[in-house]
Design an enzyme around this catalytic site. Structure first.
Site, PDB file in Angstrom:
ATOM      1  N   SER A 102      -1.116  -4.024   0.477  1.00  0.00           N
ATOM      2  CA  SER A 102       0.143  -4.637  -0.185  1.00  0.00           C
ATOM      3  C   SER A 102       1.291  -3.703   0.002  1.00  0.00           C
ATOM      4  CB  SER A 102      -0.297  -5.413  -1.406  1.00  0.00           C
ATOM      5  OG  SER A 102       0.456  -6.451  -1.828  1.00  0.00           O
ATOM      6  N   HIS A 237      -5.827 -12.596  -1.007  1.00  0.00           N
ATOM      7  CA  HIS A 237      -5.148 -11.324  -0.942  1.00  0.00           C
ATOM      8  C   HIS A 237      -5.843 -10.062  -1.326  1.00  0.00           C
ATOM      9  CE1 HIS A 237      -1.225  -9.031  -0.668  1.00  0.00           C
ATOM     10  NE2 HIS A 237      -1.323  -8.890  -1.985  1.00  0.00           N
TER      11      HIS A 237
END
Length: 265
Positions: A102, A237
């Site tokens: 990320s 995620h």
């Protein structure tokens, strides 16, 4: 590139695995927004003696919490200088791998840009992040403008705080400032075109990650001299938190072993 006064401040190592032999390849890991760099150290057991796992700790986080937080570009510049300084004991020839998830993936990319002259840099692994030219996204900009409970609620889109954290205001108040600061770091990023990376690049995404789209992932091709390898894995995620770190560590080990095989030949 100016070497930092104390490059060791940038790194955290330890754990029962992933220490490797003295000359083993090193995997430098960059955490997501609000993430504890030390969390990567648990992955060391998967790497065994084949690689050394090193967590990168920027100013303002972990044992450096009292230091001013950097911009994303300052983070990458400092990390690259620290890696250069640490790898000087082998003349920069030790195999080096970068992994970031990320926000950490974006920092790892910018760090790789600044390590072009490091002979040992072999591979960049980026996870859970769209191509840099698309950053910051509208959603990141909107989220970075929020505070408190409103921020925490909107963070759900990124598989944010689990329910047990959301239910405890004191814990939430303790964790929120670091996550918000990192999102504002991401919001302040400004992409600058540069020559494509010469090293191999692998892009990893969770199939159920609402933040990622195939088109956004494919644009990583613009940053690479050779087409990047795109890996879709099960999960959201934080696929490695939901399932197992093997989705990442198996790819790391494949790269380390392939490079070792080439060197032997």
């Amino acid at each position: 590139m100016t070497a930092p006064e104390r490059p060791s401040d940038w790194f955290v190592t330890g754990g029962s695995g992933g220490s490797g032999a003295p000359d083993a390849p090193r995997v430098y890991c960059f955490a997501h927004a609000g993430g504890d760099p030390r969390s990567f150290l648990a992955w060391g057991t998967e790497l065994g003696d084949e690689a050394q796992l090193v967590a990168v700790c920027p100013p303002g986080r972990g044992h450096r919490a009292a230091e001013p937080r950097p911009t994303l570009e300052e983070f990458a510049e400092g990390a690259a200088a620290a890696v250069h300084a640490r790898e000087s004991d082998t003349g920069g020839a030790r195999p080096v791998y970068l992994f970031g998830h990320s926000l950490g993936g974006l920092v790892a990319f910018e760090t790789a840009r600044r390590l072009r002259d490091l002979p040992g840099l072999r591979h960049l692994f980026v996870s859970g992040i769209s191509a840099p030219a698309l950053a910051p996204s509208r959603r990141v900009l909107e989220l970075a403008a929020l505070d408190g409970r409103e921020f925490a609620e909107q963070l759900r889109f990124f598989d944010g705080f689990p329910p047990e954290i959301m239910e405890h205001e004191d814990v939430l108040d303790l964790l929120l400032p670091g996550v918000i600061a990192d999102f504002r770091m991401a919001a302040g990023y400004r992409y600058r075109p540069a020559a494509p990376l010469n090293v191999s690049v692998s892009v990893i995404g969770g199939r159920d990650d609402a933040y990622l789209h195939a088109d956004k992932m494919r644009k990583w091709t613009d940053e690479c001299r050779t087409p990047p390898a795109l890996h879709w894995v099960d999960g959201g995620h934080f696929y490695f938190r939901d399932k197992s770190p093997k989705a990442v560590t198996d790819l790391l080990l494949d790269a380390v072993r392939a490079d070792r095989h080439i060197e032997v030949i």
